[in-house]
Design a protein around this motif. Structure first.
Motif, PDB file in Angstrom:
ATOM      1  N   GLN A  22      44.801  49.223  39.743  1.00  0.00           N
ATOM      2  CA  GLN A  22      44.191  48.231  38.855  1.00  0.00           C
ATOM      3  C   GLN A  22      43.413  47.269  39.737  1.00  0.00           C
ATOM      4  O   GLN A  22      43.970  46.622  40.617  1.00  0.00           O
ATOM      5  CB  GLN A  22      45.256  47.477  38.060  1.00  0.00           C
ATOM      6  N   PHE A  23      42.099  47.199  39.514  1.00  0.00           N
ATOM      7  CA  PHE A  23      41.268  46.289  40.288  1.00  0.00           C
ATOM      8  C   PHE A  23      41.327  44.893  39.667  1.00  0.00           C
ATOM      9  O   PHE A  23      41.885  44.703  38.593  1.00  0.00           O
ATOM     10  CB  PHE A  23      39.823  46.796  40.328  1.00  0.00           C
ATOM     11  N   GLN A  32      33.479  56.880  47.648  1.00  0.00           N
ATOM     12  CA  GLN A  32      34.205  55.881  48.432  1.00  0.00           C
ATOM     13  C   GLN A  32      34.148  54.479  47.833  1.00  0.00           C
ATOM     14  O   GLN A  32      34.941  53.617  48.203  1.00  0.00           O
ATOM     15  CB  GLN A  32      33.679  55.863  49.864  1.00  0.00           C
ATOM     16  N   LYS A  33      33.213  54.242  46.923  1.00  0.00           N
ATOM     17  CA  LYS A  33      33.118  52.926  46.304  1.00  0.00           C
ATOM     18  C   LYS A  33      32.916  53.071  44.801  1.00  0.00           C
ATOM     19  O   LYS A  33      32.444  54.096  44.319  1.00  0.00           O
ATOM     20  CB  LYS A  33      31.972  52.112  46.915  1.00  0.00           C
ATOM     21  N   ILE A  34      33.296  51.995  44.071  1.00  0.00           N
ATOM     22  CA  ILE A  34      33.041  51.943  42.637  1.00  0.00           C
ATOM     23  C   ILE A  34      32.242  50.684  42.328  1.00  0.00           C
ATOM     24  O   ILE A  34      32.268  49.704  43.085  1.00  0.00           O
ATOM     25  CB  ILE A  34      34.345  51.946  41.811  1.00  0.00           C
ATOM     26  N   SER A  45      36.064  49.045  47.183  1.00  0.00           N
ATOM     27  CA  SER A  45      36.484  50.252  47.873  1.00  0.00           C
ATOM     28  C   SER A  45      37.432  51.028  46.968  1.00  0.00           C
ATOM     29  O   SER A  45      38.411  50.472  46.464  1.00  0.00           O
ATOM     30  CB  SER A  45      37.189  49.889  49.181  1.00  0.00           C
ATOM     31  N   THR A  46      37.150  52.300  46.741  1.00  0.00           N
ATOM     32  CA  THR A  46      38.019  53.137  45.910  1.00  0.00           C
ATOM     33  C   THR A  46      39.406  53.274  46.535  1.00  0.00           C
ATOM     34  O   THR A  46      40.418  53.277  45.835  1.00  0.00           O
ATOM     35  CB  THR A  46      37.400  54.534  45.719  1.00  0.00           C
ATOM     36  N   GLU A  47      39.448  53.377  47.851  1.00  0.00           N
ATOM     37  CA  GLU A  47      40.686  53.688  48.559  1.00  0.00           C
ATOM     38  C   GLU A  47      41.706  52.551  48.504  1.00  0.00           C
ATOM     39  O   GLU A  47      42.885  52.778  48.238  1.00  0.00           O
ATOM     40  CB  GLU A  47      40.377  54.026  50.020  1.00  0.00           C
ATOM     41  N   ASP A  48      41.255  51.309  48.734  1.00  0.00           N
ATOM     42  CA  ASP A  48      42.222  50.216  48.811  1.00  0.00           C
ATOM     43  C   ASP A  48      41.985  49.097  47.802  1.00  0.00           C
ATOM     44  O   ASP A  48      42.750  48.136  47.739  1.00  0.00           O
ATOM     45  CB  ASP A  48      42.272  49.642  50.227  1.00  0.00           C
ATOM     46  N   GLY A  49      40.920  49.202  47.008  1.00  0.00           N
ATOM     47  CA  GLY A  49      40.674  48.210  45.965  1.00  0.00           C
ATOM     48  C   GLY A  49      40.046  46.915  46.438  1.00  0.00           C
ATOM     49  O   GLY A  49      39.864  45.982  45.647  1.00  0.00           O
ATOM     50  N   GLN A  50      39.691  46.835  47.716  1.00  0.00           N
ATOM     51  CA  GLN A  50      39.097  45.613  48.242  1.00  0.00           C
ATOM     52  C   GLN A  50      37.647  45.464  47.795  1.00  0.00           C
ATOM     53  O   GLN A  50      36.895  46.442  47.790  1.00  0.00           O
ATOM     54  CB  GLN A  50      39.161  45.614  49.774  1.00  0.00           C
ATOM     55  N   LYS A  51      37.256  44.236  47.426  1.00  0.00           N
ATOM     56  CA  LYS A  51      35.869  43.986  47.046  1.00  0.00           C
ATOM     57  C   LYS A  51      34.993  44.035  48.287  1.00  0.00           C
ATOM     58  O   LYS A  51      35.302  43.405  49.305  1.00  0.00           O
ATOM     59  CB  LYS A  51      35.727  42.649  46.338  1.00  0.00           C
ATOM     60  N   THR A  52      33.888  44.765  48.205  1.00  0.00           N
ATOM     61  CA  THR A  52      32.987  44.874  49.343  1.00  0.00           C
ATOM     62  C   THR A  52      31.661  44.173  49.110  1.00  0.00           C
ATOM     63  O   THR A  52      30.942  43.872  50.059  1.00  0.00           O
ATOM     64  CB  THR A  52      32.696  46.359  49.663  1.00  0.00           C
TER      65      THR A  52
END
Length: 262
Positions: free
Chosen positions: A214-215, A232-234, A247-254
């Motif tokens: 859940q983002f 790799q990103k959403i 980031s899809t992998e860890d949910g961090q905002k890029t």
């Protein structure tokens, strides 16, 4: 209302009033105006091989329409009238042979692209259906809509398999990972949610074992979501003045894409 890039990235299709505008993706030229009969085009998708473009929509409270366009000739190959109201959320199967879409009559339809024949009419939703996505092998289909459910179905039989989610708010969009059976959904509750299409263990009451991530809650309703081509990103956007990238992998905002006025 609708926008899509061609698979090779050279064209961008944008919906207009009773037409789809084809532009060069660098903005240098309007290539074609594809004029149809539907007042509104709600969803545009290119076939995986880039030879066809499907536009679905309709004229509200009158008819829904699927348009299949040949991109080389810029000719309408097929116009198919479906139901008595607008269509939404089209998706091609990975091999390009089928097209799925949602309807305001609460159904999901799958048609054969070559013949236009309806292959499935599925009645598993209790309200309007806004989005569809095929699995990587094309054998299953995910759909979302106003009834808040992320539904999984068998493409060949039309059978309902299960709800992948616990019900929250109304859902407006679904996007599948380019290489995996993972889907990103979003809607009125402003939460981007990432689900797997295969449940890892037997379903238990109150458990959401298909939920990967859940983002963070968005500043407005989510109406569109997309994966980067490598997965790799959403990106999610909607009723807010920015598009958020994670980031899809860890949910961090890029990144935050700003400058929008609504």
């Amino acid at each position: 209302v609708a926008v899509a890039y061609s698979p090779d990235g050279n064209l961008i299709a944008v919906s207009g009033y009773r037409e789809v505008l084809l532009h060069k993706s660098d903005g240098s030229e309007l290539v074609a105006r594809l004029v149809g009969v539907s007042d509104r085009i709600q969803s545009i998708v290119f076939s995986p091989d880039g030879k066809l473009m499907a536009a679905v929509g309709g004229t509200p409270a009158r008819f829904g329409e699927v348009q299949i366009w040949d991109l080389e000739t810029r000719q309408l190959k097929r116009s198919i009238t479906v139901s008595s109201d607008t269509l939404f959320g089209a998706s091609f199967s990975p091999d390009g042979s089928k097209l799925a879409f949602g309807c305001a009559d609460n159904t999901i339809r799958i048609i054969d692209v070559q013949s236009g024949k309806e292959l499935q009419k599925m009645t598993h939703h209790d309200n309007w259906v806004f989005g569809t996505a095929f699995s990587v092998d094309g054998k299953r289909l995910v759909s979302v809509g106003r009834d808040r459910a992320v539904k999984l179905m068998d493409v060949n039989t039309g059978a309902f398999i299960e709800n992948l989610n616990q019900l929250r708010g109304e859902l407006d969009c679904v996007a599948r990972h380019p290489k995996k059976d993972i889907v990103l959904v979003g809607g009125a509750d402003r939460l981007p949610l990432l689900y797997m299409m295969t449940r890892p263990r037997a379903m238990r009451v109150g458990e959401e074992s298909t939920l990967i991530r859940q983002f963070e809650k968005q500043p407005g309703k989510i109406v569109t979501a997309a994966f980067k081509p490598d997965g790799q990103k959403i990106a999610v956007g909607g009723a807010a003045s920015e598009i958020a990238i994670y980031s899809t992998e860890d949910g961090q905002k890029t990144a935050n894409l700003t400058g929008f006025e609504g």
